[in-house]
Design a protein around this motif. Structure first.
Motif, PDB file in Angstrom:
ATOM      1  N   GLN A 123      12.505 127.754  66.833  1.00 50.02           N
ATOM      2  CA  GLN A 123      11.481 126.766  66.513  1.00 50.02           C
ATOM      3  C   GLN A 123      11.318 125.765  67.665  1.00 50.02           C
ATOM      4  O   GLN A 123      10.196 125.415  68.037  1.00 50.02           O
ATOM      5  N   LEU A 124      12.422 125.340  68.253  1.00 50.34           N
ATOM      6  CA  LEU A 124      12.360 124.459  69.413  1.00 50.34           C
ATOM      7  C   LEU A 124      11.666 125.173  70.568  1.00 50.34           C
ATOM      8  O   LEU A 124      10.816 124.589  71.250  1.00 50.34           O
ATOM      9  N   ARG A 180       7.066 125.821  74.192  1.00 48.92           N
ATOM     10  CA  ARG A 180       5.981 126.656  74.721  1.00 48.92           C
ATOM     11  C   ARG A 180       4.628 126.000  74.503  1.00 48.92           C
ATOM     12  O   ARG A 180       3.761 126.052  75.370  1.00 48.92           O
ATOM     13  N   GLN A 181       4.448 125.385  73.332  1.00 46.68           N
ATOM     14  CA  GLN A 181       3.185 124.689  73.054  1.00 46.68           C
ATOM     15  C   GLN A 181       2.942 123.546  74.039  1.00 46.68           C
ATOM     16  O   GLN A 181       1.802 123.196  74.322  1.00 46.68           O
ATOM     17  N   LEU A 182       4.032 122.982  74.562  1.00 46.58           N
ATOM     18  CA  LEU A 182       3.930 121.906  75.544  1.00 46.58           C
ATOM     19  C   LEU A 182       3.839 122.435  76.982  1.00 46.58           C
ATOM     20  O   LEU A 182       3.777 121.653  77.926  1.00 46.58           O
ATOM     21  N   GLY A 183       3.853 123.762  77.129  1.00 43.20           N
ATOM     22  CA  GLY A 183       3.667 124.370  78.432  1.00 43.20           C
ATOM     23  C   GLY A 183       4.929 124.824  79.143  1.00 43.20           C
ATOM     24  O   GLY A 183       4.873 125.251  80.293  1.00 43.20           O
ATOM     25  N   PHE A 184       6.082 124.747  78.474  1.00 36.37           N
ATOM     26  CA  PHE A 184       7.336 125.183  79.083  1.00 36.37           C
ATOM     27  C   PHE A 184       7.508 126.693  78.948  1.00 36.37           C
ATOM     28  O   PHE A 184       7.050 127.293  77.979  1.00 36.37           O
TER      29      PHE A 184
END
Length: 70
Positions: free
Chosen positions: A14-15, A20-24
């Motif tokens: 989940q983290l 990923r949603q933040l671009g990592f």
């Protein structure tokens, strides 16, 4: 600028999804043991995200971020 990439196991999926949603760039290895994550991180130049407090001496050069539980 250095780009940090991560690897983790399913316990932090989940983290990983949120990062990923933040671009990592985060890889999730389902069912992997800590040693397998450390080997993957060493090979690919990634940082391990884990809840484990262990960090075997063999893998001392591999960067690890410990994530506290809820």
């Amino acid at each position: 600028m250095t780009v940090v990439t991560y690897v983790t196991d399913a316990s932090l999926a989940q983290l990983a999804r949120r990062l990923r949603q933040l671009g990592f760039d985060v890889q999730v290895h389902r069912g992997a043991r800590l040693e397998e994550l450390l080997e993957s991180a060493s090979r690919d130049g990634r940082t391990v995200l884990t809840r484990s407090t262990r960090h075997p001496k063999k893998w001392a050069a591999v960067p690890v971020l410990r994530v506290a539980g809820d």
